[in-house]
Design an enzyme around this catalytic site. Sequence first.
Site, PDB file in Angstrom:
ATOM      1  N   ARG A 191       0.714  -1.366  -0.075  1.00  0.00           N
ATOM      2  CA  ARG A 191       0.028  -0.157  -0.182  1.00  0.00           C
ATOM      3  C   ARG A 191       0.948   1.156  -0.006  1.00  0.00           C
ATOM      4  O   ARG A 191       0.520   2.226  -0.599  1.00  0.00           O
ATOM      5  CB  ARG A 191      -0.930   0.001   0.991  1.00  0.00           C
ATOM      6  CG  ARG A 191      -1.789   1.236   1.353  1.00  0.00           C
ATOM      7  CD  ARG A 191      -3.006   0.748   2.535  1.00  0.00           C
ATOM      8  NE  ARG A 191      -3.516   2.034   3.127  1.00  0.00           N
ATOM      9  CZ  ARG A 191      -3.651   2.324   4.251  1.00  0.00           C
ATOM     10  NH1 ARG A 191      -2.981   1.816   5.221  1.00  0.00           N
ATOM     11  NH2 ARG A 191      -4.328   3.500   4.703  1.00  0.00           N
ATOM     12  N   ASN A 242      -2.921   8.610   5.737  1.00  0.00           N
ATOM     13  CA  ASN A 242      -1.530   7.916   6.084  1.00  0.00           C
ATOM     14  C   ASN A 242      -1.143   7.254   7.265  1.00  0.00           C
ATOM     15  O   ASN A 242      -0.459   6.594   7.663  1.00  0.00           O
ATOM     16  CB  ASN A 242      -0.383   8.677   5.392  1.00  0.00           C
ATOM     17  CG  ASN A 242      -0.504   8.413   3.936  1.00  0.00           C
ATOM     18  OD1 ASN A 242      -0.842   7.706   3.209  1.00  0.00           O
ATOM     19  ND2 ASN A 242       0.137   9.814   3.385  1.00  0.00           N
TER      20      ASN A 242
END
Length: 329
Positions: A65, A96
């Site tokens: 990812r 994030n």
Amino acid sequence: MASSSSKSLTFFSINLFLASFLLLSCNGLKVGFYEKSCPDAEAIVKNVINQVLAVAPSLSGPLLRMHFHDCFVRGCEGSVLLNSSTHQAEKDAEPNLTLRGFQIIDKVKAALEKACPSVVSCADIVALVARDVVVATGGASWNVETGRRDGTVSNITEALQNLIPPFTNITGLKERFQQKGLSVKDLIVLSGGHTIGTSHCASFKNRIYNFTGKGTSNDTDPTLDTNYIAHLRKACLPNGPNNLVEMDPGSFRTFDQSYFLHVSKRRGLFQSDAALLDDSETKAYLESHKTGNSTTFFTDFGVSMVNMGRIGVLTGKEGEVRKVCSKVN
């Protein structure tokens, strides 16, 4: 003496070769970029990743990812790795905050710095690590183009503007990918990366409790399978902790095509997964890959990862090669 026709054929072949070479190298990337400057670079990366995943297999999803989250903000130039003393870097943006594995990138970088100081960029490390975690979890390998340089800017606002929310519909998904130079096929193929890893309840909780805002017991996303909703509610209580849930139930640590089967059964975890059923091209790919041999998907995934890895790259004398991935030189 060669005939004029053979000369013309030779001239055509040479020009075709040169055109192909220029096309392949126009972005400054190439397979084997470190062949002379650091010949063991890719072997070093692979060795570290295999060691890490042997003891911490749950890091495979986050490390894959990380490459997506790097490339979709400012391009594939390692800006997602930078720290900010004021907490205003990309990694401080809400999408994030659940990224993990930065210390693994640092571990790889340290090994490369020991072998080849100031040669291999952090951006290339992220790209190589993504390939190696796919292979380590059962997927097929692909040739990673390298030669990226590292950026020196990391901005929290840019991350918020460019990362794709999990509730994005098919129109928004196609637009976001097109903006990055990626095709509809890239969209469906790269979505298959959800075959490994987990997600926090917060990313999809609205689908199982308060989809329209009414807050009633049956206020759920109608595109989500009811049995799957019951399963998700056991893991994600209305006022419970922000638990982790498998994105590909039953094989979330194995890179395979079962993700497509789940989505076809209306069991995609995110609204952006369910949205893949709303477009003829993405639905057709999904339906054709929900069972059977994974070879085609594996091949396609490698191609689409290469395409994504070309977004906004810095090459040549642009940017820098960081000595430490979390800070500029």
